[in-house]
Design a protein around this motif. Structure first.
Motif, PDB file in Angstrom:
ATOM      1  N   ASN A 179       0.844  -1.173   0.000  1.00  0.00           N
ATOM      2  CA  ASN A 179       0.000   0.000   0.000  1.00  0.00           C
ATOM      3  C   ASN A 179       0.889   1.236   0.000  1.00  0.00           C
ATOM      4  O   ASN A 179       1.775   1.371   0.841  1.00  0.00           O
ATOM      5  CB  ASN A 179      -0.906  -0.013   1.235  1.00  0.00           C
ATOM      6  N   PHE A 180       0.650   2.124  -0.930  1.00  0.00           N
ATOM      7  CA  PHE A 180       1.520   3.293  -1.083  1.00  0.00           C
ATOM      8  C   PHE A 180       1.534   4.150   0.173  1.00  0.00           C
ATOM      9  O   PHE A 180       2.587   4.621   0.610  1.00  0.00           O
ATOM     10  CB  PHE A 180       1.073   4.112  -2.297  1.00  0.00           C
ATOM     11  N   LEU A 181       0.372   4.362   0.795  1.00  0.00           N
ATOM     12  CA  LEU A 181       0.292   5.204   1.984  1.00  0.00           C
ATOM     13  C   LEU A 181       1.144   4.645   3.123  1.00  0.00           C
ATOM     14  O   LEU A 181       1.936   5.374   3.726  1.00  0.00           O
ATOM     15  CB  LEU A 181      -1.163   5.346   2.438  1.00  0.00           C
ATOM     16  N   THR A 182       1.011   3.365   3.400  1.00  0.00           N
ATOM     17  CA  THR A 182       1.773   2.785   4.510  1.00  0.00           C
ATOM     18  C   THR A 182       3.261   2.687   4.176  1.00  0.00           C
ATOM     19  O   THR A 182       4.102   2.825   5.059  1.00  0.00           O
ATOM     20  CB  THR A 182       1.222   1.409   4.915  1.00  0.00           C
ATOM     21  N   GLU A 183       3.592   2.469   2.902  1.00  0.00           N
ATOM     22  CA  GLU A 183       5.007   2.424   2.511  1.00  0.00           C
ATOM     23  C   GLU A 183       5.670   3.780   2.699  1.00  0.00           C
ATOM     24  O   GLU A 183       6.777   3.878   3.223  1.00  0.00           O
ATOM     25  CB  GLU A 183       5.160   1.994   1.048  1.00  0.00           C
ATOM     26  N   ILE A 184       4.984   4.830   2.270  1.00  0.00           N
ATOM     27  CA  ILE A 184       5.582   6.156   2.349  1.00  0.00           C
ATOM     28  C   ILE A 184       5.664   6.648   3.798  1.00  0.00           C
ATOM     29  O   ILE A 184       6.532   7.434   4.144  1.00  0.00           O
ATOM     30  CB  ILE A 184       4.826   7.152   1.439  1.00  0.00           C
ATOM     31  N   LEU A 185       4.792   6.160   4.664  1.00  0.00           N
ATOM     32  CA  LEU A 185       4.800   6.568   6.068  1.00  0.00           C
ATOM     33  C   LEU A 185       5.603   5.624   6.966  1.00  0.00           C
ATOM     34  O   LEU A 185       5.657   5.831   8.177  1.00  0.00           O
ATOM     35  CB  LEU A 185       3.359   6.653   6.593  1.00  0.00           C
ATOM     36  N   GLN A 186       6.212   4.602   6.384  1.00  0.00           N
ATOM     37  CA  GLN A 186       6.901   3.576   7.175  1.00  0.00           C
ATOM     38  C   GLN A 186       7.893   4.157   8.176  1.00  0.00           C
ATOM     39  O   GLN A 186       7.863   3.810   9.353  1.00  0.00           O
ATOM     40  CB  GLN A 186       7.604   2.578   6.257  1.00  0.00           C
ATOM     41  N   ASP A 187       8.779   5.012   7.736  1.00  0.00           N
ATOM     42  CA  ASP A 187       9.794   5.559   8.639  1.00  0.00           C
ATOM     43  C   ASP A 187       9.180   6.473   9.699  1.00  0.00           C
ATOM     44  O   ASP A 187       9.681   6.558  10.812  1.00  0.00           O
ATOM     45  CB  ASP A 187      10.857   6.317   7.848  1.00  0.00           C
ATOM     46  N   SER A 188       8.095   7.150   9.345  1.00  0.00           N
ATOM     47  CA  SER A 188       7.459   8.065  10.287  1.00  0.00           C
ATOM     48  C   SER A 188       6.616   7.335  11.328  1.00  0.00           C
ATOM     49  O   SER A 188       6.537   7.765  12.472  1.00  0.00           O
ATOM     50  CB  SER A 188       6.560   9.053   9.543  1.00  0.00           C
ATOM     51  N   ILE A 189       5.988   6.244  10.939  1.00  0.00           N
ATOM     52  CA  ILE A 189       5.113   5.532  11.863  1.00  0.00           C
ATOM     53  C   ILE A 189       5.855   4.452  12.637  1.00  0.00           C
ATOM     54  O   ILE A 189       5.694   4.323  13.836  1.00  0.00           O
ATOM     55  CB  ILE A 189       3.915   4.896  11.117  1.00  0.00           C
ATOM     56  N   GLY A 190       6.677   3.678  11.948  1.00  0.00           N
ATOM     57  CA  GLY A 190       7.282   2.521  12.592  1.00  0.00           C
ATOM     58  C   GLY A 190       8.732   2.674  12.951  1.00  0.00           C
ATOM     59  O   GLY A 190       9.323   1.782  13.533  1.00  0.00           O
ATOM     60  N   GLY A 191       9.314   3.806  12.637  1.00  0.00           N
ATOM     61  CA  GLY A 191      10.719   3.998  12.951  1.00  0.00           C
ATOM     62  C   GLY A 191      10.887   4.512  14.370  1.00  0.00           C
ATOM     63  O   GLY A 191      10.123   4.186  15.266  1.00  0.00           O
ATOM     64  N   GLY A 192      11.886   5.342  14.572  1.00  0.00           N
ATOM     65  CA  GLY A 192      12.136   5.895  15.892  1.00  0.00           C
ATOM     66  C   GLY A 192      11.415   7.209  16.104  1.00  0.00           C
ATOM     67  O   GLY A 192      11.733   7.950  17.025  1.00  0.00           O
ATOM     68  N   ALA A 193      10.438   7.517  15.258  1.00  0.00           N
ATOM     69  CA  ALA A 193       9.746   8.800  15.322  1.00  0.00           C
ATOM     70  C   ALA A 193       8.557   8.740  16.272  1.00  0.00           C
ATOM     71  O   ALA A 193       8.001   7.680  16.538  1.00  0.00           O
ATOM     72  CB  ALA A 193       9.248   9.190  13.927  1.00  0.00           C
ATOM     73  N   LYS A 194       8.177   9.877  16.768  1.00  0.00           N
ATOM     74  CA  LYS A 194       6.960  10.007  17.559  1.00  0.00           C
ATOM     75  C   LYS A 194       5.808  10.135  16.582  1.00  0.00           C
ATOM     76  O   LYS A 194       5.847  10.929  15.648  1.00  0.00           O
ATOM     77  CB  LYS A 194       7.049  11.255  18.451  1.00  0.00           C
ATOM     78  N   THR A 195       4.777   9.319  16.752  1.00  0.00           N
ATOM     79  CA  THR A 195       3.641   9.333  15.837  1.00  0.00           C
ATOM     80  C   THR A 195       2.577  10.299  16.346  1.00  0.00           C
ATOM     81  O   THR A 195       2.101  10.173  17.461  1.00  0.00           O
ATOM     82  CB  THR A 195       3.035   7.920  15.705  1.00  0.00           C
ATOM     83  N   LEU A 196       2.244  11.277  15.521  1.00  0.00           N
ATOM     84  CA  LEU A 196       1.206  12.254  15.837  1.00  0.00           C
ATOM     85  C   LEU A 196       0.172  12.239  14.725  1.00  0.00           C
ATOM     86  O   LEU A 196       0.489  11.952  13.582  1.00  0.00           O
ATOM     87  CB  LEU A 196       1.784  13.667  15.931  1.00  0.00           C
ATOM     88  N   MET A 197      -1.044  12.576  15.074  1.00  0.00           N
ATOM     89  CA  MET A 197      -2.087  12.682  14.062  1.00  0.00           C
ATOM     90  C   MET A 197      -2.954  13.873  14.412  1.00  0.00           C
ATOM     91  O   MET A 197      -3.438  13.991  15.532  1.00  0.00           O
ATOM     92  CB  MET A 197      -2.925  11.407  14.024  1.00  0.00           C
ATOM     93  N   PHE A 198      -3.098  14.777  13.465  1.00  0.00           N
ATOM     94  CA  PHE A 198      -3.960  15.931  13.650  1.00  0.00           C
ATOM     95  C   PHE A 198      -5.302  15.618  13.007  1.00  0.00           C
ATOM     96  O   PHE A 198      -5.358  15.170  11.870  1.00  0.00           O
ATOM     97  CB  PHE A 198      -3.339  17.180  13.011  1.00  0.00           C
TER      98      PHE A 198
END
Length: 125
Positions: A48-67
């Motif tokens: 899925n393009f959306l989950t692939e492009i967000l992989q580093d932001s969601i599953g990496g060492g990043a803090k996940t935020l959603m507005f």
């Protein structure tokens, strides 16, 4: 002629709606896996393009935020509730950084390959 155009536009809108719903479903599943704390479950970013492009932001060492934008009008109630559910899923995501400072050169190469891959997908290739 205009009826054919209207039909094509409706079909395109339906196809777009289906694609959006599939992306949101994959994102929801990803949030659920990442928030479960179960180390045996592997998050599925591929497919899925959306989950692939967000992989580093969601599953990496990043803090996940959603507005989330919600509307007070009664006709927006269901959409607002759905948006709040997604925000709850995002809020429960916990990421752990594995290893303190991994080999930065290797990470850089991997990121360069990832960027090239995503640019290729964006250009339709």
């Amino acid at each position: 002629m205009s009826e054919d155009l209207d039909k094509k536009q409706r079909e395109a809108m339906i196809a777009e709606g289906v694609a959006i719903n599939q992306s949101l479903g994959m994102l929801r599943n990803l949030f659920l896996v990442l928030s479960s704390g179960d180390k045996k479950q592997k998050p599925q970013y591929r497919g899925n393009f959306l989950t692939e492009i967000l992989q580093d932001s969601i599953g990496g060492g990043a803090k996940t935020l959603m507005f989330v934008n919600i509307g007070p009008a009664s006709h927006n109630r269901q959409e607002s509730m759905d948006s709040m559910r997604y925000a709850e899923y995002a809020k429960n995501v916990v990421n752990e950084i594995e290893g303190e400072d991994a080999d930065l050169a290797a990470q850089n190469k991997a990121l360069e390959r990832r960027v090239a891959d995503l640019e290729s997908k964006l250009s339709g290739g």
